[in-house]
Write an enzyme that holds these catalytic residues in place. Structure first.
Site, PDB file in Angstrom:
ATOM      1  N   GLU A 132       0.985  -1.075   0.107  1.00  0.00           N
ATOM      2  CA  GLU A 132      -0.109  -0.002  -0.237  1.00  0.00           C
ATOM      3  C   GLU A 132       0.693   1.078   0.073  1.00  0.00           C
ATOM      4  O   GLU A 132       1.834   1.395   0.593  1.00  0.00           O
ATOM      5  CB  GLU A 132      -0.916   0.007   1.172  1.00  0.00           C
ATOM      6  CG  GLU A 132      -1.832   1.237   1.248  1.00  0.00           C
ATOM      7  CD  GLU A 132      -2.344   1.222   2.677  1.00  0.00           C
ATOM      8  OE1 GLU A 132      -3.555   1.939   2.718  1.00  0.00           O
ATOM      9  OE2 GLU A 132      -1.855   0.617   3.909  1.00  0.00           O
ATOM     10  N   LYS A 148     -10.455   2.756  -1.106  1.00  0.00           N
ATOM     11  CA  LYS A 148     -10.369   2.119   0.253  1.00  0.00           C
ATOM     12  C   LYS A 148     -11.595   2.449   1.178  1.00  0.00           C
ATOM     13  O   LYS A 148     -11.956   3.763   1.381  1.00  0.00           O
ATOM     14  CB  LYS A 148      -9.303   2.549   1.030  1.00  0.00           C
ATOM     15  CG  LYS A 148      -9.058   1.734   2.444  1.00  0.00           C
ATOM     16  CD  LYS A 148      -7.820   2.157   3.080  1.00  0.00           C
ATOM     17  CE  LYS A 148      -7.310   1.630   4.222  1.00  0.00           C
ATOM     18  NZ  LYS A 148      -5.859   1.827   4.778  1.00  0.00           N
ATOM     19  N   CYS A 195      -5.498  -2.596   2.906  1.00  0.00           N
ATOM     20  CA  CYS A 195      -5.259  -2.463   4.420  1.00  0.00           C
ATOM     21  C   CYS A 195      -6.373  -2.873   5.288  1.00  0.00           C
ATOM     22  O   CYS A 195      -6.778  -3.955   5.768  1.00  0.00           O
ATOM     23  CB  CYS A 195      -4.366  -1.465   4.679  1.00  0.00           C
ATOM     24  SG  CYS A 195      -3.206  -1.374   6.103  1.00  0.00           S
TER      25      CYS A 195
END
Length: 289
Positions: free
Chosen positions: A40, A113, A150
């Site tokens: 990431e 995200k 993540c």
């Protein structure tokens, strides 16, 4: 399909980080990988340790992005699929995003995200808007790939949504490491792996996670990233794993047809009861009437 997961350290130089990432991708492709995962936000140090206005300038629009076209060319040259993390500017909004580049060099789509953390050492809500794309699963040249980012990896809902959208493999680029003094658990790498292994088992599919390594200091704050990148199979067995400090490339040959047969046999997607899952659509578990 041959999956490669890259574990690497970063500096505050975009040029240095790109050169290293390109080199790792090229090595992975030369060794036969046709699906290659980078960590990431590999373009810089993990600036979300602190809240500083100067870091907003790191965001760039998808169109004319300073390095995505480089990876498009790399994907095409190496006949590999590349999910690439980047800091996206869209109008006045900024997102922690991931572009999935097919082996043709085409960007199949951008995932933003969904789960944005906000705690000591991970002040992402200061920089990123919550993602508005919903979860994504892309039909690539090597199979259907689901991509989270993540903090998404801690949520079983994310993995199940990607599976329902057709994903056959789950990928999570990551930046996670030692927690600051305010947090009781200083090292979460075991729980981090276990959470994702659970997703692999409960959705009966392969999974790969790519983390960074090294100690990064920003404005006097320090954080050490614990690596532990890994690939596991649909039974939750780790078939490749990195240590907590070294840069490396992990490889695994994936038998997607065997995984499909196993998934069907387990019956998870046959025996689901969506009619009973209304509490999942609420914050407090109370079904709205």
């Amino acid at each position: 399909m041959k999956l490669a997961v890259i574990q690497m350290s970063m500096t505050n130089s975009l040029r240095q980080n790109l050169e290293k990432a390109i080199a790792f991708v090229s090595i992975a492709a030369k060794n036969g990988a046709n699906l290659i995962l980078l960590p990431e936000l590999f373009e810089n140090l993990y600036w979300c340790q602190v809240q500083r206005e100067e870091f907003f300038a790191l965001a760039h629009p998808l169109e004319g992005h300073p390095f995505l076209s480089i990876f498009q060319k790399l994907a095409k040259e190496n006949n590999s699929v590349l999910p690439v993390s980047f800091f996206e500017l869209a109008g006045q909004a900024r997102f922690n995003s991931l572009a999935t580049i097919d082996s043709s060099g085409e960007i199949l789509g951008v995932y933003r995200k969904s789960h944005i953390p906000d705690g000591p050492g991970y002040a992402e809500k200061y920089y990123f808007n919550p993602g508005d794309t919903g979860f994504q699963a892309y039909k690539t040249a090597v199979g259907h790939v689901g991509t989270g980012i993540c903090w998404d990896q801690w949520y079983p809902e994310s993995a199940r949504a990607m599976a329902l959208l057709g994903a056959e493999i789950l990928l999570y680029p990551t930046a996670i490491g030692s927690e600051p003094a305010e947090v009781a658990s200083p090292n979460t790498h075991v729980a981090w792996q276990r959470a994702m292994i659970g997703h692999a088992v409960c959705n009966a599919m392969y999974l790969g996670a790519a983390n960074r390594v090294g100690t990064e200091v920003i404005h006097g704050l320090s954080q050490t990233y614990y690596g532990s990148s890994f690939i596991c199979d649909y039974n939750g067995e780790k078939i490749a794993e990195a240590n907590q400090s070294e840069e490396t490339i992990l490889y695994a040959d994936l038998d997607l047809e065997k995984a499909r047969s196993h998934r069907a046999g387990m019956g998870f997607f046959r025996d689901r009861r969506p009619d009973l899952y209304a509490p999942l659509l609420t914050l407090d578990g109370k079904t709205k009437r």
